[in-house]
Write a protein that holds these residues in place. Sequence first.
Motif, short mmCIF file in Angstrom:
data_model
loop_
_atom_site.label_atom_id
_atom_site.label_comp_id
_atom_site.label_asym_id
_atom_site.label_seq_id
_atom_site.Cartn_x
_atom_site.Cartn_y
_atom_site.Cartn_z
N ARG A 33 21.52 24.43 48.15
CA ARG A 33 23.11 24.44 47.54
C ARG A 33 23.41 23.57 47.28
O ARG A 33 23.03 22.56 46.86
CB ARG A 33 23.37 24.59 49.39
CG ARG A 33 23.02 26.20 49.63
CD ARG A 33 24.58 26.42 51.22
NE ARG A 33 23.24 27.06 51.90
CZ ARG A 33 22.09 27.65 52.91
NH1 ARG A 33 22.24 25.86 53.23
NH2 ARG A 33 21.98 28.28 53.24
N HIS A 56 27.72 22.00 46.11
CA HIS A 56 28.50 22.40 47.41
C HIS A 56 29.15 22.11 46.23
O HIS A 56 29.56 20.24 45.86
CB HIS A 56 28.55 22.21 48.35
CG HIS A 56 27.77 23.31 50.05
ND1 HIS A 56 28.62 24.67 49.18
CD2 HIS A 56 27.49 23.02 49.97
CE1 HIS A 56 27.90 25.01 50.46
NE2 HIS A 56 26.46 24.71 50.80
N GLY A 57 30.93 22.32 46.54
CA GLY A 57 31.39 21.66 45.85
C GLY A 57 31.52 21.02 44.01
O GLY A 57 32.49 20.08 44.00
N GLN A 92 36.69 25.24 41.54
CA GLN A 92 35.02 25.01 41.60
C GLN A 92 33.92 25.50 41.58
O GLN A 92 34.50 26.82 41.86
CB GLN A 92 36.45 24.74 44.08
CG GLN A 92 35.16 24.10 44.50
CD GLN A 92 35.68 23.21 46.07
OE1 GLN A 92 37.05 23.26 45.69
NE2 GLN A 92 35.11 23.26 47.04
N ASP A 105 30.73 27.07 44.20
CA ASP A 105 29.62 26.90 44.53
C ASP A 105 28.11 27.54 44.70
O ASP A 105 28.93 28.58 44.17
CB ASP A 105 30.44 27.12 46.52
CG ASP A 105 30.84 26.24 46.63
OD1 ASP A 105 30.63 24.70 46.47
OD2 ASP A 105 31.51 26.52 48.21
N GLU A 122 24.30 29.18 45.61
CA GLU A 122 23.45 29.07 47.11
C GLU A 122 21.57 30.27 46.24
O GLU A 122 22.48 30.68 45.92
CB GLU A 122 23.67 29.99 47.87
CG GLU A 122 22.49 30.36 49.21
CD GLU A 122 23.17 30.53 50.01
OE1 GLU A 122 23.27 31.52 50.18
OE2 GLU A 122 24.04 29.72 50.77
N TYR A 162 22.61 21.83 38.23
CA TYR A 162 23.56 21.60 37.77
C TYR A 162 24.80 21.37 35.89
O TYR A 162 25.51 21.78 35.56
CB TYR A 162 24.77 20.82 38.51
CG TYR A 162 25.69 19.04 38.28
CD1 TYR A 162 26.64 20.12 38.41
CD2 TYR A 162 26.04 18.15 36.74
CE1 TYR A 162 28.34 19.37 38.37
CE2 TYR A 162 27.32 17.86 36.60
CZ TYR A 162 28.15 18.24 37.08
OH TYR A 162 29.36 17.80 37.22
N ARG A 193 29.98 31.07 44.35
CA ARG A 193 31.53 31.34 44.67
C ARG A 193 32.31 30.09 43.69
O ARG A 193 31.25 29.23 43.55
CB ARG A 193 31.70 30.76 45.78
CG ARG A 193 31.38 31.67 47.27
CD ARG A 193 30.85 31.38 48.21
NE ARG A 193 30.38 30.35 48.52
CZ ARG A 193 29.00 30.54 48.94
NH1 ARG A 193 28.47 31.20 48.39
NH2 ARG A 193 27.67 29.01 49.07
N GLU A 241 39.41 32.71 45.50
CA GLU A 241 37.61 33.01 45.05
C GLU A 241 36.53 34.52 45.04
O GLU A 241 37.40 35.10 46.06
CB GLU A 241 37.45 32.41 46.53
CG GLU A 241 35.67 32.05 46.01
CD GLU A 241 35.46 31.34 47.14
OE1 GLU A 241 35.81 30.28 47.17
OE2 GLU A 241 35.25 31.50 49.18
N GLU A 274 32.80 36.19 44.78
CA GLU A 274 32.01 35.33 45.61
C GLU A 274 30.56 36.46 44.56
O GLU A 274 30.89 38.13 44.61
CB GLU A 274 31.84 35.92 46.81
CG GLU A 274 30.48 35.92 47.53
CD GLU A 274 29.89 34.66 49.01
OE1 GLU A 274 29.09 35.59 49.53
OE2 GLU A 274 31.47 34.52 49.50
#
Length: 122
Positions: free
Chosen positions: A9, A11-12, A33, A35, A37, A61, A99, A115, A117
């Motif tokens: 994961r 995150h952020g 932003q 996220d 997974e 990333y 997300r 948001e 997802e």
Amino acid sequence: MRRLVDMVRLHGIVLFAHLGVHEAEREAGQKIQIDVEMSADLEEAGRHDALASTIDYQKAYRLIETTVAASRCRLLEALALTLIDCLMEGFPVSRVTIRVKKPNVPFQGTVSAVEVELTRSR
């Protein structure tokens, strides 16, 4: 056969994107932003302690960063699906959930963010 529940994961992730339904919103751009997974079999990485056996999250990333920078999507949904496609093509993952959150929504009302997802599996 064992059930796959291994995850990597991120995150952020905060990036600058040129997205939105309105042209002015796309031109000015804004921070979003993300996220992520990613499901994959991480057994070998855990047993052999080898980066080559897992999902290199720095590479993931960078792929996300590059994809967002090049994107001119209008919708969060389109950006999320583009990111999923890139990650599934670039990494040995069986499932990806993304997300994408936009904190600055361009309409009147009290909303801290919107948001989207999306999840896709092979």
